[in-house]
Design an enzyme around this catalytic site. Sequence first.
Site, PDB file in Angstrom:
ATOM      1  N   GLY A   1       0.787  -1.240   0.000  1.00 41.04           N
ATOM      2  CA  GLY A   1       0.000   0.000   0.000  1.00 41.04           C
ATOM      3  C   GLY A   1       0.814   1.282   0.000  1.00 41.04           C
TER       4      GLY A   1
ATOM      5  CG  ASP B   1      -4.350  -0.819  -1.204  1.00 40.21           C
ATOM      6  OD1 ASP B   1      -5.071  -1.777  -0.885  1.00 40.21           O
ATOM      7  OD2 ASP B   1      -3.293  -0.937  -1.832  1.00 40.21           O
TER       8      ASP B   1
HETATM    9  O1  PMV Z   1      -1.508  -4.595  -4.969  1.00 39.36           O
HETATM   10  P1  PMV Z   1      -2.414  -4.459  -3.815  1.00 39.36           P
HETATM   11  O2  PMV Z   1      -1.880  -4.867  -2.515  1.00 39.36           O
HETATM   12  O3  PMV Z   1      -3.089  -3.117  -3.749  1.00 39.36           O
HETATM   13  O4  PMV Z   1      -3.542  -5.539  -4.020  1.00 39.36           O
HETATM   14  C1  PMV Z   1      -4.464  -5.525  -5.032  1.00 39.36           C
HETATM   15  C2  PMV Z   1      -5.655  -6.212  -4.475  1.00 39.36           C
HETATM   16  C3  PMV Z   1      -6.677  -6.612  -5.504  1.00 39.36           C
HETATM   17  O5  PMV Z   1      -7.741  -7.212  -4.805  1.00 39.36           O
HETATM   18  C4  PMV Z   1      -6.084  -7.607  -6.463  1.00 39.36           C
HETATM   19  C5  PMV Z   1      -7.173  -5.409  -6.289  1.00 39.36           C
HETATM   20  C6  PMV Z   1      -7.928  -4.398  -5.465  1.00 39.36           C
HETATM   21  O6  PMV Z   1      -7.869  -3.218  -5.849  1.00 39.36           O
HETATM   22  O7  PMV Z   1      -8.591  -4.746  -4.493  1.00 39.36           O
END
Ligand code: PMV
Length: 313
Positions: A92, A136
């Site tokens: 994040g 995030d």
């Molecule tokens: O790359 P990260 O940790 O932001 O993970 C992406 C997570 C997903 O579920 C694949 C996409 C999302 O935006 O939720």
Amino acid sequence: MEKGETTVSAPGKFILFGEHAVVYGEPALALAINLRIIVNARISKNGYFSVNGQSLDRNRNRFIKKAIELYWDGPPLELISTSEIPNASGLGSSAAVTTATVAALLNLRGITSEKEIAESAYEVEYEVQKYGSPTDTSTSSHGGGILLTREPAENELWNIRHGDQDWHINHIDVPELTIVIGHSGFGSSSAKQIAKVHRFVESNSFAREVIRDIGSLTRSGIGYLRDGNKQRIGELMNRNHNMLAILGINTVELQHLVDAVLPFSYGAKLTGAGGGGCIIALTDKPEEASMAIKRVGGKPIIVKSSTQGVIFH
Ligand code: PMV
């Protein structure tokens, strides 16, 4: 601090349960970690926008530049950002720099609402990346833990609408947990991994079943997390990892890390988009787990959950 100056920090995060499935309407559970990005912003004496002493750059400062475009119409600013969060690792860092920058800009305008910070930070992240959920940015804004759902749930903090998408962000009580992150040393492109899973889900009903199973698993994780039942949380982490592997986003390096930490952990899984990036292990033996990660070539970071979201320093 002088008038026209502010210092704000925001945490990184990891996804405990539900990555990828969240793209298909299932819930996701994310926890903030005690690794932060600090942004200091003040009115520039030089008459132009700068970040860490260099003029604001379209490529180097994509998130900061977009935040300024959308949420600042005052005089040029000088920004200094320092980060404890490794880049492109699923922890994040983009969301944290975006959240801290947006919070700084809004604060200079007299706005400190968590909801407004979270909504605006998501807008910036979306404008830059053109994909993704507000997991995030909301975790970075609120801290602690959040459950992201498509329907209203208990303890709703706010909801975020984007196009035809409606996301509900709910507060989750999180005990202090020790997590060892294992960085594989490989970056990961979330967009690529999301597209890969998308192709699989579109063409295969088994993949769609796996997505639904991840959703049920995430729902059962909420209670275990609230109770601090590490045994059960660990079991669910292991299951979630295997399901993500079926979806095709595990790698040999991530699997080596998971195998290495399991003897010292309640459970372990890859976290975030996969295809590189990090694993997380829930453990009471962080030193042993860290050594195990190092032995297979990974980089360990010991973190705690239950940390604050945006802080105005
Ligand atoms: O790359 P990260 O940790 O932001 O993970 C992406 C997570 C997903 O579920 C694949 C996409 C999302 O935006 O939720």
